[in-house]
Design an enzyme around this catalytic site. Sequence first.
Site, PDB file in Angstrom:
ATOM      1  N   TYR A 138      92.586  17.268  97.560  1.00  6.10           N
ATOM      2  CA  TYR A 138      92.725  16.161  98.510  1.00  6.10           C
ATOM      3  C   TYR A 138      91.620  16.190  99.576  1.00  6.10           C
ATOM      4  CZ  TYR A 138      97.291  14.115  97.378  1.00  6.10           C
ATOM      5  OH  TYR A 138      98.332  13.437  96.798  1.00  6.10           O
ATOM      6  N   LYS A 188      98.019  26.366  87.615  1.00  4.37           N
ATOM      7  CA  LYS A 188      97.428  26.055  86.308  1.00  4.37           C
ATOM      8  C   LYS A 188      96.366  27.120  86.047  1.00  4.37           C
ATOM      9  CE  LYS A 188      96.822  23.398  82.669  1.00  4.37           C
ATOM     10  NZ  LYS A 188      97.840  23.266  81.610  1.00  4.37           N
ATOM     11  N   ASP A 220     102.268  22.069  83.943  1.00  2.58           N
ATOM     12  CA  ASP A 220     102.747  21.169  82.883  1.00  2.58           C
ATOM     13  C   ASP A 220     104.158  21.574  82.447  1.00  2.58           C
ATOM     14  OD1 ASP A 220     101.588  23.499  81.899  1.00  2.58           O
ATOM     15  OD2 ASP A 220     100.687  22.567  80.140  1.00  2.58           O
ATOM     16  N   ASP A 244     102.410  16.886  95.152  1.00  2.00           N
ATOM     17  CA  ASP A 244     102.560  15.431  95.264  1.00  2.00           C
ATOM     18  C   ASP A 244     103.269  14.893  94.030  1.00  2.00           C
ATOM     19  OD1 ASP A 244     102.082  12.757  96.214  1.00  2.00           O
ATOM     20  OD2 ASP A 244     100.436  12.619  94.769  1.00  2.00           O
ATOM     21  N   ASP A 248     107.559  13.714  93.526  1.00  2.67           N
ATOM     22  CA  ASP A 248     108.021  12.387  93.060  1.00  2.67           C
ATOM     23  C   ASP A 248     108.943  12.552  91.860  1.00  2.67           C
ATOM     24  OD1 ASP A 248     106.450  10.963  94.921  1.00  2.67           O
ATOM     25  OD2 ASP A 248     105.928   9.444  93.431  1.00  2.67           O
TER      26      ASP A 248
END
Length: 353
Positions: A138, A188, A220, A244, A248
């Site tokens: 970001y 990851k 994942d 983020d 959601d």
Amino acid sequence: MKIAILAGDGIGPEIVAQAVRVLEALRSDGLKFELEPGLLGGCAVEAVGEPFPEATRNLVAGADAVILGAVGGPRFDTLPRHLRPERGLLSIRKALNLFANLRPAVLYPELANASTLKPEVVAGLDILIVRELTGDIYFGEPRGIECRDGQRVGYNTMIYSETEIRRIARVAFQAARKRNRRLCSVDKMNVLECTQLWRDVVIETAKDYPDVELSHMLVDNAAMQLVRNPRQFDVMVTGNMFGDILSDEASMLTGSIGMLPSASLDDRNKGLYEPIHGSAPDIAGKDVANPLATILSVAMMLRYTFDKEAEASRIENAVKKVLAQGYRTEDIYETGTKKVGTAAMGDAVLANI
Ligand code: IPM
Ligand code: MG
């Protein structure tokens, strides 16, 4: 207690209005605070030409806490990047050093059917996602879109220092201590060096928290496990971008993104409190938005910044009662319940305070 109120764009003003009513109701019970409004996001661009104006910067610097609605909308999507509402949000997080974003995903039993997942998969769900909020891809430099060898390329930089990782890991371990003492760190590391460092530093930090059971998961797999068996999680800690996305996803387990509050804290518990959802321009001004995430964000503010546990619980219990009484905004409505608008949902919460 000095609280800045940044209603923002879209449904922001409507949902923040209900949250302020709930807060005001506690004033009559002896809670003392000052509220001061300010501009952030698209409304600030329209009023003064920038998404995070100087006046707002000063206002939030002098406040103990900030309540934020939401920013953004299609009207602003064609603005140059530095003038977009989202930039205002990212700038305020950075300016206040709000590196620790706490996003609880709790399923209220009454909403088990509102989730798109089977009730038996989500029943009893209570997860806390701890998302790092001021680093990662970001904010990483270099970034941009430029021409190379006759074609456009876009690039960003995923970067974390060990200091940044350690401080968010500590927040997560401490949060786990107050819950079921299980922490899952999401990365990851099979592909990205940046997140290999993440895993290494989280493992080092764990030495100070031997009472917390630490596990690791690739992002994942974490995305898959969240819908396969979400109750395996207690606290999850991850970087800005993975957090983020996963937050959601986690929100839908609870029935609606309209139910999830959040706290973004610095190292001294100064905080910004906002629903995790966006500005929902499609339903703005129609009195249908769900104000509960913002009302629950007020409860988080009372708990984390002001250490007012009793008042925080009062708000949370009022929300539970309202759901038990059958009041539902459109996003969580099902046959047999009472559909109400934004303001009427605020009324119902107030009646239970
Ligand atoms: C969030 C939002 C923001 C983010 C956007 C609006 C910049 O999606 O708070 O999750 O990506 O952090
Ligand atoms: Mg998001």
